[in-house]
Scaffold this active site. Structure first.
Site, mmCIF file in Angstrom:
data_model
loop_
_atom_site.group_PDB
_atom_site.id
_atom_site.type_symbol
_atom_site.label_atom_id
_atom_site.label_comp_id
_atom_site.label_asym_id
_atom_site.label_seq_id
_atom_site.Cartn_x
_atom_site.Cartn_y
_atom_site.Cartn_z
ATOM 1 N N GLU A 117 47.521 17.982 -2.519
ATOM 2 C CA GLU A 117 46.616 18.549 -1.769
ATOM 3 C C GLU A 117 46.665 20.156 -1.512
ATOM 4 O O GLU A 117 47.673 20.668 -1.497
ATOM 5 C CB GLU A 117 46.321 17.653 -0.205
ATOM 6 C CG GLU A 117 47.689 17.793 0.469
ATOM 7 C CD GLU A 117 47.473 17.422 1.776
ATOM 8 O OE1 GLU A 117 46.621 18.266 2.482
ATOM 9 O OE2 GLU A 117 48.248 17.109 2.606
ATOM 10 N N ASP A 133 40.239 9.618 18.338
ATOM 11 C CA ASP A 133 40.820 10.736 16.980
ATOM 12 C C ASP A 133 41.817 9.956 16.342
ATOM 13 O O ASP A 133 42.790 9.672 16.428
ATOM 14 C CB ASP A 133 41.447 11.670 17.720
ATOM 15 C CG ASP A 133 41.577 12.785 16.866
ATOM 16 O OD1 ASP A 133 41.313 12.529 15.595
ATOM 17 O OD2 ASP A 133 42.113 14.216 17.185
ATOM 18 N N LYS A 172 53.780 12.390 11.444
ATOM 19 C CA LYS A 172 54.442 12.862 12.281
ATOM 20 C C LYS A 172 54.205 12.227 13.609
ATOM 21 O O LYS A 172 53.103 11.556 14.035
ATOM 22 C CB LYS A 172 53.922 14.581 12.464
ATOM 23 C CG LYS A 172 54.096 15.195 11.457
ATOM 24 C CD LYS A 172 53.845 16.838 11.968
ATOM 25 C CE LYS A 172 54.738 17.744 10.785
ATOM 26 N NZ LYS A 172 53.875 17.899 9.710
HETATM 27 N N1 PSU Z 1 49.991 16.403 8.729
HETATM 28 C C1 PSU Z 1 51.129 16.984 8.272
HETATM 29 N N2 PSU Z 1 50.872 18.163 7.491
HETATM 30 C C2 PSU Z 1 49.523 18.371 7.152
HETATM 31 C C3 PSU Z 1 48.517 17.409 7.410
HETATM 32 C C4 PSU Z 1 48.782 16.437 8.419
HETATM 33 O O1 PSU Z 1 52.255 16.762 8.540
HETATM 34 O O2 PSU Z 1 49.264 19.532 6.613
HETATM 35 C C5 PSU Z 1 47.197 17.927 7.207
HETATM 36 C C6 PSU Z 1 46.601 17.006 5.667
HETATM 37 O O3 PSU Z 1 45.826 17.500 4.838
HETATM 38 C C7 PSU Z 1 46.034 15.498 6.403
HETATM 39 C C8 PSU Z 1 45.228 16.427 7.403
HETATM 40 O O4 PSU Z 1 45.145 15.074 5.494
HETATM 41 O O5 PSU Z 1 46.205 17.377 8.307
HETATM 42 C C9 PSU Z 1 44.655 15.542 8.533
HETATM 43 O O6 PSU Z 1 43.813 16.154 9.349
HETATM 44 P P1 PSU Z 1 43.108 15.071 10.547
HETATM 45 O O7 PSU Z 1 44.132 14.655 11.420
HETATM 46 O O8 PSU Z 1 42.113 16.215 11.159
HETATM 47 O O9 PSU Z 1 42.384 13.935 9.755
HETATM 48 MN MN MN Z 2 41.149 13.939 13.959
#
Ligand code: PSU
Ligand code: MN
Length: 305
Positions: free
Chosen positions: A26, A140, A161
């Site tokens: 990604e 969320d 995490k």
């Molecule tokens: N968690 C991590 N590193 C990251 C991400 C999440 O430890 O870089 C990034 C990934 O691209 C994941 C995104 O798909 O954050 C999720 O964002 P959201 O919670 O806004 O969906």
């Molecule tokens: Mn989100």
């Protein structure tokens, strides 16, 4: 029809046509997940690790509205340097990047979509999005989870995490029929640490066993992805106390500053990194490399089956 939107790098296209192993990567992790220039160094190192393991890397992003499967070094440098100026793109955002000919860094969800369009089955990253703490109030929940429910790509990660609620994340995945496979572990790893208070669904100890289960799932028409949880190597794991203190503080600051929506995860990642003085960044890089190697082994096992 797809060619109208999709550019698969020739090396990647050839590998896919020849049933050679390919691992998707990604780009949000590059632009929003790590600081420049270590983000770019890491992205290139990860590609190298996949090659050395015997597979072809395909880093995924949107460049000037083109859906790119396989990036040039210049593209990676550009996304890394631009950082959070590049739009973070999840499923929702893809058509707007295409229509407006914009650049976009793809999250786990968007990368899964483009990987599936290209015919790639295995994707390696650091951590997936999940159900945030307090989601009972905020709603969320990362679109990554819904994508895992419907898009048939296996995601190798170091768990999630603990900025997230790991218990609710497990429940959400269970509801949507997404298996969580523990690679050589019985516990869901929590990214910086090998352990958490959560279990996995199935422990499998080899890339071949994982590939066999994935093949069975997909041949049976059971659409959707799988989470392959690969614990951070012990020597790079962080002390639980250190990381939890930083996460608690980052969460408090996010709350005070009213950070929400798609800003939430990048904010928390950056603050945890700052608060731990860069130690967490070293751990982060090592676990991504570790996931890339397992991703390559699974992709190789899948193409051998
Ligand atoms: N968690 C991590 N590193 C990251 C991400 C999440 O430890 O870089 C990034 C990934 O691209 C994941 C995104 O798909 O954050 C999720 O964002 P959201 O919670 O806004 O969906
Ligand atoms: Mn989100």
């Amino acid at each position: 029809m797809l060619e109208k939107y999709l550019d698969i790098q020739p090396e990647v296209a050839k590998a896919l046509a020849d049933n050679q192993p390919v691992v998707a990567l990604e780009s949000t992790i590059i632009s929003h997940g790590m600081p420049y220039p270590r983000n770019v160094e890491t992205a290139l190192q990860v590609e190298k690790a996949i090659r050395e393991s015997g597979a072809i890397p395909a880093t995924i992003a949107i460049i000037k509205g083109r859906l790119k499967v396989g990036l040039s070094e210049a593209d990676i440098e550009y996304l890394g340097k631009a950082g959070t100026d590049v739009t973070k793109v999840s499923r929702r955002d893809i058509p707007f990047m295409v229509a407006g000919q914009h650049d976009g860094a793809t999250t786990v969800a968007a990368t899964m979509i483009l990987a599936e369009l290209a015919g790639i089955r295995v994707f390696a990253t650091g951590g997936i999005g999940g159900v945030h703490r307090g989601a009972q109030e905020t709603f969320d929940i990362s679109a990554d989870l819904q994508e895992l429910a419907s898009t048939s790509v296996a995601v190798v990660c170091a768990g999630a995490k603990s900025i997230l609620d790991l218990g609710l994340t497990r429940e959400y995945l269970e509801t949507h029929g997404v298996p969580v496979i523990g690679y050589q572990t019985d516990q869901l790893p929590a990214f910086y640490t090998r352990e958490s208070d959560q279990t996995i669904d199935y422990r499998l100890d080899s890339a071949e066993a994982i590939a066999t289960a994935l093949k069975a799932k997909w041949e049976l028409g059971l659409k959707g992805g799988a989470v392959i949880a690969n614990p951070i190597p012990q020597q790079y794991a962080m002390p639980v106390e250190t990381i939890n203190t930083a996460i608690e503080q980052a969460l408090t600051e996010a709350d005070e500053q009213g950070i929400s929506g798609k800003e939430s995860t990048p904010f928390l990642l950056a603050r945890v990194c700052e608060l731990t003085g860069g130690n967490s960044l070293d751990s982060n890089i090592q676990l991504v490399l570790n996931n890339a190697r397992l991703g390559a082994a699974i992709a190789i096992a899948l193409s051998d089956l």
